[in-house]
Design a protein around this motif. Sequence first.
Motif, PDB file in Angstrom:
ATOM      1  N   GLU A 521       0.821  -1.331   0.129  1.00  0.00           N
ATOM      2  CA  GLU A 521       0.085  -0.072  -0.062  1.00  0.00           C
ATOM      3  C   GLU A 521       0.967   1.291   0.021  1.00  0.00           C
ATOM      4  O   GLU A 521       0.695   2.219  -0.557  1.00  0.00           O
ATOM      5  N   ALA A 522       1.974   1.284   0.814  1.00  0.00           N
ATOM      6  CA  ALA A 522       2.591   2.380   0.979  1.00  0.00           C
ATOM      7  C   ALA A 522       3.668   2.691  -0.324  1.00  0.00           C
ATOM      8  O   ALA A 522       3.556   3.706  -0.824  1.00  0.00           O
ATOM      9  N   SER A 523       3.932   1.692  -0.988  1.00  0.00           N
ATOM     10  CA  SER A 523       4.826   1.627  -2.101  1.00  0.00           C
ATOM     11  C   SER A 523       3.853   2.203  -3.374  1.00  0.00           C
ATOM     12  O   SER A 523       4.278   2.849  -4.114  1.00  0.00           O
ATOM     13  N   THR A 524       2.497   1.623  -3.321  1.00  0.00           N
ATOM     14  CA  THR A 524       1.552   2.343  -4.513  1.00  0.00           C
ATOM     15  C   THR A 524       1.730   3.610  -4.446  1.00  0.00           C
ATOM     16  O   THR A 524       1.756   4.416  -5.193  1.00  0.00           O
ATOM     17  N   VAL A 525       1.491   4.222  -3.181  1.00  0.00           N
ATOM     18  CA  VAL A 525       1.270   5.616  -3.046  1.00  0.00           C
ATOM     19  C   VAL A 525       2.383   6.402  -3.126  1.00  0.00           C
ATOM     20  O   VAL A 525       2.459   7.478  -3.929  1.00  0.00           O
ATOM     21  N   LEU A 526       3.692   6.052  -2.769  1.00  0.00           N
ATOM     22  CA  LEU A 526       5.037   6.460  -3.141  1.00  0.00           C
ATOM     23  C   LEU A 526       5.250   6.709  -4.380  1.00  0.00           C
ATOM     24  O   LEU A 526       5.780   7.629  -4.964  1.00  0.00           O
ATOM     25  N   MET A 527       5.177   5.525  -5.209  1.00  0.00           N
ATOM     26  CA  MET A 527       5.444   5.421  -6.646  1.00  0.00           C
ATOM     27  C   MET A 527       4.424   6.554  -7.353  1.00  0.00           C
ATOM     28  O   MET A 527       4.545   7.148  -8.382  1.00  0.00           O
ATOM     29  N   ALA A 528       3.090   6.470  -6.965  1.00  0.00           N
ATOM     30  CA  ALA A 528       2.035   7.453  -7.575  1.00  0.00           C
ATOM     31  C   ALA A 528       2.675   8.817  -7.339  1.00  0.00           C
ATOM     32  O   ALA A 528       2.128   9.484  -8.245  1.00  0.00           O
ATOM     33  N   ARG A 529       2.980   9.024  -6.183  1.00  0.00           N
ATOM     34  CA  ARG A 529       3.375  10.646  -6.072  1.00  0.00           C
ATOM     35  C   ARG A 529       4.409  11.084  -6.757  1.00  0.00           C
ATOM     36  O   ARG A 529       4.524  12.061  -7.374  1.00  0.00           O
ATOM     37  N   LEU A 530       5.425   9.898  -7.087  1.00  0.00           N
ATOM     38  CA  LEU A 530       6.563  10.308  -8.050  1.00  0.00           C
ATOM     39  C   LEU A 530       6.023  10.683  -9.569  1.00  0.00           C
ATOM     40  O   LEU A 530       6.179  11.403 -10.173  1.00  0.00           O
ATOM     41  N   GLY A 531       4.970   9.774  -9.831  1.00  0.00           N
ATOM     42  CA  GLY A 531       4.294   9.858 -10.992  1.00  0.00           C
ATOM     43  C   GLY A 531       3.686  11.455 -11.071  1.00  0.00           C
ATOM     44  O   GLY A 531       3.671  12.015 -12.198  1.00  0.00           O
ATOM     45  N   VAL A 532       2.801  11.793 -10.189  1.00  0.00           N
ATOM     46  CA  VAL A 532       2.098  13.073 -10.084  1.00  0.00           C
ATOM     47  C   VAL A 532       3.157  13.975 -10.070  1.00  0.00           C
ATOM     48  O   VAL A 532       3.021  15.318 -10.723  1.00  0.00           O
ATOM     49  N   PHE A 533       4.153  13.994  -9.536  1.00  0.00           N
ATOM     50  CA  PHE A 533       5.237  15.025  -9.530  1.00  0.00           C
ATOM     51  C   PHE A 533       5.910  15.401 -10.838  1.00  0.00           C
ATOM     52  O   PHE A 533       6.153  16.453 -11.312  1.00  0.00           O
ATOM     53  N   LYS A 534       6.009  14.108 -11.584  1.00  0.00           N
ATOM     54  CA  LYS A 534       6.706  14.462 -12.818  1.00  0.00           C
ATOM     55  C   LYS A 534       5.414  14.729 -13.958  1.00  0.00           C
ATOM     56  O   LYS A 534       5.859  15.424 -14.713  1.00  0.00           O
ATOM     57  N   ALA A 535       4.290  14.584 -13.590  1.00  0.00           N
ATOM     58  CA  ALA A 535       3.211  14.942 -14.432  1.00  0.00           C
ATOM     59  C   ALA A 535       3.165  16.479 -14.353  1.00  0.00           C
ATOM     60  O   ALA A 535       2.807  17.108 -15.448  1.00  0.00           O
ATOM     61  N   GLU A 536       3.546  17.023 -13.311  1.00  0.00           N
ATOM     62  CA  GLU A 536       3.423  18.566 -13.060  1.00  0.00           C
ATOM     63  C   GLU A 536       4.652  19.137 -13.943  1.00  0.00           C
ATOM     64  O   GLU A 536       4.469  20.394 -14.138  1.00  0.00           O
ATOM     65  N   SER A 537       5.621  18.307 -13.997  1.00  0.00           N
ATOM     66  CA  SER A 537       6.890  18.807 -14.516  1.00  0.00           C
ATOM     67  C   SER A 537       7.366  18.458 -16.072  1.00  0.00           C
ATOM     68  O   SER A 537       7.834  19.284 -16.683  1.00  0.00           O
ATOM     69  N   GLU A 538       6.591  17.459 -16.521  1.00  0.00           N
ATOM     70  CA  GLU A 538       7.098  16.904 -17.699  1.00  0.00           C
ATOM     71  C   GLU A 538       5.866  16.814 -18.587  1.00  0.00           C
ATOM     72  O   GLU A 538       4.766  16.788 -18.163  1.00  0.00           O
ATOM     73  N   GLU A 539       6.192  16.408 -19.812  1.00  0.00           N
ATOM     74  CA  GLU A 539       4.969  16.245 -21.031  1.00  0.00           C
ATOM     75  C   GLU A 539       4.235  14.989 -20.651  1.00  0.00           C
ATOM     76  O   GLU A 539       4.869  13.754 -20.080  1.00  0.00           O
ATOM     77  N   GLY A 540       3.005  14.795 -20.581  1.00  0.00           N
ATOM     78  CA  GLY A 540       2.061  13.741 -20.357  1.00  0.00           C
ATOM     79  C   GLY A 540       2.434  12.415 -20.937  1.00  0.00           C
ATOM     80  O   GLY A 540       2.596  11.696 -20.036  1.00  0.00           O
ATOM     81  N   PRO A 541       2.629  12.172 -22.229  1.00  0.00           N
ATOM     82  CA  PRO A 541       2.895  11.006 -22.640  1.00  0.00           C
ATOM     83  C   PRO A 541       4.574  10.401 -22.236  1.00  0.00           C
ATOM     84  O   PRO A 541       4.410   9.294 -21.829  1.00  0.00           O
ATOM     85  N   ASP A 542       5.366  11.503 -21.842  1.00  0.00           N
ATOM     86  CA  ASP A 542       6.500  10.931 -21.454  1.00  0.00           C
ATOM     87  C   ASP A 542       6.478  10.148 -19.968  1.00  0.00           C
ATOM     88  O   ASP A 542       6.916   9.180 -19.489  1.00  0.00           O
ATOM     89  N   VAL A 543       5.382  10.908 -19.196  1.00  0.00           N
ATOM     90  CA  VAL A 543       4.920  10.664 -17.628  1.00  0.00           C
ATOM     91  C   VAL A 543       4.470   9.058 -17.793  1.00  0.00           C
ATOM     92  O   VAL A 543       4.656   8.240 -17.123  1.00  0.00           O
TER      93      VAL A 543
END
Length: 740
Positions: A521-543
Amino acid sequence: MSTYQEFIQQNEDCDGIRCSWNLWPSSRLEATRLVVPVSCLYTPLKERPDLPPVQYEPVLCSRANCKAVLNPLCQVDFRAKIWACNFCFQRNSFPPSYAGISEVNQPAELMPQFSTIEYIVQRGPPNPLIFLYVVDTCQEEEDLQALKESLQMSLSLLPPNALVGLITFGRMIQIHELSCEGMAKSFVFRGTKELMPKQIQEMLGLMKPATSGQQGKPLAPHDAAASCRFLQPVQAVDMNLTDLLGELQRDPWPVPQGKRPLRSTGIALSIAIGLLEGTFPNTGARVMLFTGGPPTQGPGMVVGDELKTPIRSWHDIQKDNAHHLKKATKYYEALANRAAVNGHSIDIYACALDQTGLLEMKCLSNLTGGHIVMGDSFNTSLFKQTFQRVFSKDYNGEFRMAFGGTLEVKTSRELKVSGAIGPCVSLNTKGPCVSDNEMGVGGTCQWKICSLTPATTLALYFEVVNQHNAPVPQGGRGAIQFVTQYQHSNTQRRIRVTTIARNWADAQSQIQHIESSFDQEASTVLMARLGVFKAESEEGPDVLRWLDRQLIRLFMFHLRRSPFLQVFNNSPDESSYYRHHFVRQDLTQSLIMIQPILYSYSFYGPPEPVLLDSSSILPDRILLMDTFFQLVIYHGETIAQWRKSGYQEMAEYENFKQLLQAPLDDAQEILQTRFPMPRYIDTEYGGSQARFLLSKVNPSQTHNNLYAWGQESGAPILTDDVSLQVFMDHLKKLAVSSSA
């Protein structure tokens, strides 16, 4: 401890910590092979009624570049009154006040149950809490009236000694003087002219006037605060301010046909931040912005006043056709950083049917720990109840909000900190435990969190730096210490210290042990946060490509379809709103956001959780779906027909009446506690709002395979999105192909 599950739960209850791995691989090489980094979710102010704060200051390690706090993992020589720091191994003498300690008379911070401890620091005069309302008056009469009532209500919830201020804006900005009896007096500023902080402070009388040949000097904060007519204690101006709010009128400037009202949000916020900088630097303060539309003039403008020009969409942004986007975002980021430096947080309450510019303004709240609340109107219970919950109180009758926090992380020498993701900004503090490999907000071991609640949760990522050929001794433990300093809502300064340790394991010989220590459970949220952080600063398809690469090794189907990464069918403002909440909520709420919960109610037994799948949509069931942002009650086809026929009104169908009531009662429980309050949707088979449910479930039955032989019954979903089964088949192919 009999199982890892119990160990994980105990750590969460006691320390507010969930680690991705509860055994750590003992070398850098092995750690990189694990896909999910050594990381944790930490809730600094997790409510602990059983943790009374102690009335003394923490004892620190004497080494200048360590300064770790005395904790239960330190080795102590009670006879010599010396303790060895478990981070740098420095030997330290206890201060004189600890002269009476012994093995049977230990201070709280050495006891294992106090791995988290809170200290009250008796330094300096107490600082008041400050609430500065910034109110948009370019609204419909009905909306403005509802907002005025909510603001008047909030005054009764503030402590009597809290300071309060009011700024209103439309085409012009008015700062209202609150100390003058019997007559309304305000300073008026133009909404198109950018002012420097010094100019604002001079105009408001917060600086000593300039003498010939010399510039005006700022008043000392104490003098500035004393002479500030714009921020006054609630008890002194309660009646005045209530009347003033009651008399607020809509912006008087006429709005021609086909035009938007002129809204100077950027300058209004700049003045609010300048006012607080000049009077109460480094003090707990909230700027609360209430806006009913996008900024349309002056710095920070998001869209022009021509209604025929729509506000930017994702399509415009992708085509680089959003003319004001970059300039406005840069402007609000500069304001956010100024507020963050002084520990002031900025809330945005945006209620309108169209977008209000949250995409450009989100940094104001994201960087300062402020709230973002988004709704259709200030006249809805969604806004009114959510706003009331901002002022909710804990078991001691004190606000569930803290201010001006800093979080410092210390690690043992085999670990370095890569970064944090959450409502924080970097304090750029370098140190021996800072990794060069950044994840999230990195390059520092200290972050500023201007506003915290007991639910505020940060994700922290670490790097194992121990080399493969230098094994950690058997039985060795890695340690991390979190030191959070903050201003409590009762104005005390407090320090909360959490110290955790985990065993090192050799991944070659103990891989099964490491696997069993994995917290999914914790890993799912931790990886999802990384994904959302990338989505804020990188192009959508790259994320999405990054996520797909992770998915082959770590399974998160629903995250890929979530509104945090998919912008289709969401406006830029909605995406900003969803991401804002995702990177600050605790583990349970975050999991609901990634994979909504679906409950089924039927005549065949008690309510039960069912798969988030179209096969769960059956004619004789009622479904309750919780996505965190929405609560959807969906009545199957047969149930909906019975309800229309009024069977629930007939005495012989009492059980049907109870069945209809059960999901309503369960939804009510969630509605009463969640912040922000979710949107409540009651729908049925064929109803237009059934789309909220259909867009979330896994489309295992679609128009493409509707007549396939042997399919389970369930509702077909009209979508070209792939189902979980198709997705899995592709993943399997990729995983075994040589290119993966």
